[in-house]
Design a protein around this motif. Structure first.
Motif, PDB file in Angstrom:
ATOM      1  N   MET A  66      -5.133   1.516   4.922  1.00  0.00           N
ATOM      2  CA  MET A  66      -4.940   0.077   4.774  1.00  0.00           C
ATOM      3  C   MET A  66      -3.529  -0.338   5.166  1.00  0.00           C
ATOM      4  SD  MET A  66      -7.767  -1.379   3.714  1.00  0.00           S
ATOM      5  CE  MET A  66      -7.293  -2.896   2.907  1.00  0.00           C
ATOM      6  N   HIS A  67      -2.567   0.538   4.945  1.00  0.00           N
ATOM      7  CA  HIS A  67      -1.175   0.225   5.277  1.00  0.00           C
ATOM      8  C   HIS A  67      -1.006  -0.075   6.760  1.00  0.00           C
ATOM      9  CE1 HIS A  67       3.169   0.301   5.122  1.00  0.00           C
ATOM     10  NE2 HIS A  67       3.223   1.287   5.999  1.00  0.00           N
ATOM     11  N   PRO A 101      -0.347   5.708  -4.664  1.00  0.00           N
ATOM     12  CA  PRO A 101      -1.292   5.374  -3.587  1.00  0.00           C
ATOM     13  C   PRO A 101      -2.454   6.363  -3.528  1.00  0.00           C
ATOM     14  CG  PRO A 101       0.983   5.468  -2.792  1.00  0.00           C
ATOM     15  CD  PRO A 101       0.976   6.069  -4.147  1.00  0.00           C
ATOM     16  N   SER A 141      -8.340   0.395  -3.292  1.00  0.00           N
ATOM     17  CA  SER A 141      -7.132   0.549  -2.464  1.00  0.00           C
ATOM     18  C   SER A 141      -5.924   1.090  -3.206  1.00  0.00           C
ATOM     19  CB  SER A 141      -6.769  -0.801  -1.829  1.00  0.00           C
ATOM     20  OG  SER A 141      -6.458  -1.758  -2.829  1.00  0.00           O
ATOM     21  N   GLY A 142      -6.057   1.443  -4.480  1.00  0.00           N
ATOM     22  CA  GLY A 142      -4.904   1.976  -5.200  1.00  0.00           C
ATOM     23  C   GLY A 142      -5.265   2.491  -6.578  1.00  0.00           C
ATOM     24  N   ALA A 159      -5.348   3.645   0.752  1.00  0.00           N
ATOM     25  CA  ALA A 159      -4.085   2.930   0.975  1.00  0.00           C
ATOM     26  C   ALA A 159      -3.391   3.443   2.232  1.00  0.00           C
ATOM     27  CB  ALA A 159      -3.174   3.088  -0.240  1.00  0.00           C
ATOM     28  N   HIS A 177      -2.853  -8.423   6.869  1.00  0.00           N
ATOM     29  CA  HIS A 177      -2.033  -8.399   5.659  1.00  0.00           C
ATOM     30  C   HIS A 177      -1.734  -9.826   5.178  1.00  0.00           C
ATOM     31  CE1 HIS A 177      -1.586  -4.154   5.474  1.00  0.00           C
ATOM     32  NE2 HIS A 177      -0.787  -4.022   6.526  1.00  0.00           N
ATOM     33  N   GLN A 204       3.190   1.121  -3.697  1.00  0.00           N
ATOM     34  CA  GLN A 204       2.587   0.981  -5.019  1.00  0.00           C
ATOM     35  C   GLN A 204       2.779   2.277  -5.819  1.00  0.00           C
ATOM     36  OE1 GLN A 204      -1.821   0.936  -5.043  1.00  0.00           O
ATOM     37  NE2 GLN A 204      -1.701   1.375  -2.842  1.00  0.00           N
ATOM     38  N   TYR A 232       0.821  -1.215   0.000  1.00  0.00           N
ATOM     39  CA  TYR A 232       0.000   0.000   0.000  1.00  0.00           C
ATOM     40  C   TYR A 232       0.851   1.260   0.000  1.00  0.00           C
ATOM     41  CZ  TYR A 232      -3.918  -3.073   1.061  1.00  0.00           C
ATOM     42  OH  TYR A 232      -4.871  -4.061   1.005  1.00  0.00           O
ATOM     43  N   GLU A 233       1.981   1.214   0.670  1.00  0.00           N
ATOM     44  CA  GLU A 233       2.855   2.378   0.767  1.00  0.00           C
ATOM     45  C   GLU A 233       3.745   2.535  -0.457  1.00  0.00           C
ATOM     46  OE1 GLU A 233       5.013   4.009   4.577  1.00  0.00           O
ATOM     47  OE2 GLU A 233       6.288   2.453   3.672  1.00  0.00           O
TER      48      GLU A 233
END
Length: 347
Positions: A34-35, A27, A84-85, A31, A42, A24, A21-22
């Protein structure tokens, strides 16, 4: 699925989502939250990824109901990725073939049964077709069957090297296996970067770029991380190609990405077409910069509820060093000429 299992060991250790998430490409705000999910969550996400990508595809061959289950799971999985991205149009395109898993009966409940509506017309067409089944098929139907079977055989034949490649321990991903590019292999995120680095492009009007008193101002891209207080953006399915390429450039060198020096030259010339790709030009309404440089930073999400987040910062960063040295138009002239790139004068 295969490129993940055979690629980065974090997919096998169920730890890749700790970083994804961090790190990608682009973001979004979801994200950010979610991170910070628990480690067990996870791990669960990684297991779900393997299940959907390695097991669920075989549901297509297990009858109508399992085929529908396949379609539902694949679409839900892609929707989660979209949420999420900002993975461009990739996930939206992946949804399209999954729609073929749903027949008329499974989709019928989404349409009105009133007269003259789409559902009523389809039912009328089906009744007419059922009446004609007893009669001999027209010549065109036989031609269509022959064409369909021929295409099926052709695709099966062309797919042999693809399947062999997928099963090989030395598989090659993102490759086409014939000149027409009808069949190919595709894989994404076979390896996961564990830290996020960013190239921050800066300009100065100072005569001497080495002067400690030189004031460097930062260009801001439309979506990629830069300003620590700017909220991550939502752009999917839209695609900012320059922001995406900056993500790749950040974990390589500028020698491997010569286009970034080309970009610096365009910024030095204040070219409007290039500046239209940026969110903020610190030299707008002023003379263009005399020097442009690239700085390399390590970026991390701030912690929700923490000190940095309390100050309005979505990111925290640490300078790693220079990415490319200060350049000016005169110094770039030979560099551009050697590559037959046009070099504009300052506007």
């Amino acid at each position: 699925g295969l490129i993940k299992i055979r690629g980065d060991r974090c997919w096998r250790e169920l730890t890749c989502m700790n970083y994804h998430y961090e790190t990608q490409p682009v973001p979004n705000p979801i994200a950010f939250y979610m991170h910070r999910s628990p480690v067990w969550f996870h791990q669960f996400e990684t297991l779900v990824n393997h299940f959907v990508e390695l097991v669920v595809p075989f549901f297509i061959f297990l009858g109508r109901r399992m085929c529908i289950v396949h379609g539902v799971l694949q679409i839900l999985f892609q929707v989660l990725l979209i949420i999420s991205g900002n993975l461009s149009f990739l996930n939206w395109l992946t949804i399209v073939p999954s729609l073929a898993c749903f027949d008329d009966a499974s989709l019928g409940s989404f349409f009105s049964s009133r007269d003259k509506c789409v559902k009523a017309r389809v039912l009328a067409m089906q009744r007419e077709e059922s009446k004609e089944k007893g009669s001999a098929l027209p010549y065109g139907c036989y031609v269509r069957k022959v064409v369909n079977i021929s295409f099926g055989v052709l695709i099966a034949y062309l797919s042999v090297p693809v399947v062999v490649n997928l099963l090989s321990s030395r598989q090659v991903m993102n490759t086409s296996f014939n000149p027409l590019r009808i069949v190919n292999t595709y894989g994404a995120f076979g390896s996961i970067t564990k830290e996020r680095t960013e190239v921050v492009i800066q300009g100065t009007s100072s005569l001497d770029p080495s002067d400690p008193a030189a004031f460097w101002e930062e260009y801001e891209f439309k979506c990629k991380p830069g300003d620590l207080r700017r909220r991550p953006c939502f752009i999917s399915p839209y695609h900012y190609r320059l922001d995406w390429l900056m993500w790749f450039a950040a974990f390589q060198t500028y020698e491997q990405n010569e286009w970034i020096i080309h970009l610096a030259g365009k910024l030095l010339a204040n070219e409007k077409d290039v500046l239209s790709l940026m969110a903020f030009n610190p030299f707008e309404g002023k003379a263009p910069p005399r020097w442009v440089r690239g700085e390399h930073f390590l970026y991390k999400f701030s912690r929700p509820g923490g000190k940095h987040a309390g100050d309005g910062k979505w990111w925290i960063r640490k300078r790693l060093g220079p990415y490319f040295p200060p350049v000016n138009l005169e110094g770039l002239r030979k560099y551009f000429e050697a590559r037959q790139w046009p070099l504009s004068s300052q506007n």
